[in-house]
Write a protein that holds these residues in place. Structure first.
Motif, PDB file in Angstrom:
ATOM      1  N   ASP A   1      -6.108  -0.766  -7.235  1.00 17.77           N
ATOM      2  CA  ASP A   1      -5.475   0.325  -6.480  1.00 17.77           C
ATOM      3  C   ASP A   1      -6.299   1.612  -6.420  1.00 17.77           C
ATOM      4  O   ASP A   1      -5.769   2.661  -6.104  1.00 17.77           O
TER       5      ASP A   1
ATOM      6  N   GLU B   1       0.813  -1.216   0.000  1.00 14.09           N
ATOM      7  CA  GLU B   1       0.000   0.000   0.000  1.00 14.09           C
ATOM      8  C   GLU B   1       0.850   1.271   0.000  1.00 14.09           C
ATOM      9  O   GLU B   1       0.550   2.224  -0.719  1.00 14.09           O
TER      10      GLU B   1
ATOM     11  N   LYS C   1       2.191   1.888  -3.504  1.00 11.56           N
ATOM     12  CA  LYS C   1       1.128   2.345  -4.401  1.00 11.56           C
ATOM     13  C   LYS C   1       0.870   3.827  -4.162  1.00 11.56           C
ATOM     14  O   LYS C   1       0.778   4.628  -5.076  1.00 11.56           O
ATOM     15  N   ARG C   2       0.760   4.166  -2.882  1.00 12.05           N
ATOM     16  CA  ARG C   2       0.442   5.558  -2.552  1.00 12.05           C
ATOM     17  C   ARG C   2       1.566   6.499  -2.945  1.00 12.05           C
ATOM     18  O   ARG C   2       1.314   7.630  -3.380  1.00 12.05           O
TER      19      ARG C   2
ATOM     20  N   GLU D   1      -6.229   3.573  -2.962  1.00  5.59           N
ATOM     21  CA  GLU D   1      -4.991   4.334  -2.750  1.00  5.59           C
ATOM     22  C   GLU D   1      -4.962   5.573  -3.644  1.00  5.59           C
ATOM     23  O   GLU D   1      -4.506   6.641  -3.238  1.00  5.59           O
TER      24      GLU D   1
END
Ligand SMILES: *Cc1c(COP(=O)(O)O)cnc(C)c1O
Length: 241
Positions: free
Chosen positions: A216, A179, A182-183, A219
């Motif tokens: 995703d 995560e 991705k962010r 995110e």
């Protein structure tokens, strides 16, 4: 109330409900309004019956990857009041067939392509078309899109084309599982977006940041996406012929 949905409608409605819940949750967490994020249904390989099920369930924006596939399906779709976007790689020799059929082209990644789109759009009734510039944010060789370092130059060159209006940026980041990673990528996109919005105030109206797909989108919304493009989570797994 008892509803008698077809199998397609049941599937799409169940999926849409789950997506809407997650979207609302992400917006709440980010302190954003749900209306700030457009949910696009990505329709590649999906049958017209199933796409129509999504449209009747309230989807108001669809995205197709291929010119031929969109043209083949469009007459079977209930498209009144629906935004249609081309999101896949576009070859210049197909530009004339798609401009005039869609509301936006999200995959502009060269001056050459932007010029072809601008010229073709000037011959349509509206005289112009909205576009997004596609950024290859992960620097992946296999992906289309322009490198972030080249974005300024591209925008300077195409912002004078009168047949296009640049509305923002689109990105397909690498597939990441963590995560935080991705962010971080989406956050880089957001920074680019803000940066450009400050620089090109005259000819470019940067109000759309198109990022986030089935795996995703939460995110992406947390990092400022204004348009998520969702295919498989809405329609089920894709079957390529
Ligand atoms: C296929 C596709 C999507 C949707 O992908 P899913 O993972 O199925 O949600 C979004 N954007 C682009 C450009 C695509 O080609």
């Amino acid at each position: 109330m008892m509803a008698n949905w077809s199998a397609d409608e049941q599937l799409v409605r169940d999926n849409l409900k789950r997506i809407e819940e997650r979207l609302s949750e992400a917006c709440l967490k980010a302190g954003r309004k749900r209306e700030e994020v457009t949910l696009m249904a990505v329709t590649k390989t999906v049958s017209p019956e199933r796409i129509n099920a999504a449209l009747s369930a309230g989807i108001t924006c669809i995205g197709e990857n291929r010119v031929q596939e969109f043209l083949a399906k469009k007459d079977s779709l209930q498209l009144e009041g629906v935004q249609k976007h081309l999101i896949g790689h576009l070859q210049t020799n197909k530009v004339r067939r798609i401009v005039g059929e869609v509301d936006m082209i999200q995959s502009v990644d060269s001056v050459h392509l932007a010029e072809a789109i601008s010229k073709a759009a000037q011959n349509t009734e509206k005289g112009m078309i909205d576009v997004l510039v596609e950024v290859n944010i992960g620097g992946e060789e296999s992906k289309s899109g322009i490198a972030p370092e080249q974005l300024d130059e591209l925008l300077s060159e195409i912002s004078g084309f009168s047949g296009i209006r640049v509305r923002g940026l689109m990105a397909i980041p690498p597939i990441l599982t963590e995560e935080t990673k991705k962010r971080a990528i989406f956050s880089q996109m957001r920074k680019l977006f803000i940066d450009i919005r400050g620089k090109f105030v005259d000819n470019v109206s940067m109000d759309i940041l198109s990022m986030g797909m089935s795996l995703d989108y939460v995110e992406a919304v947390l990092e400022g996406s204004t348009m998520v493009r969702i295919g498989s989570s809405l329609f089920g797994e894709r079957h390529y012929q």
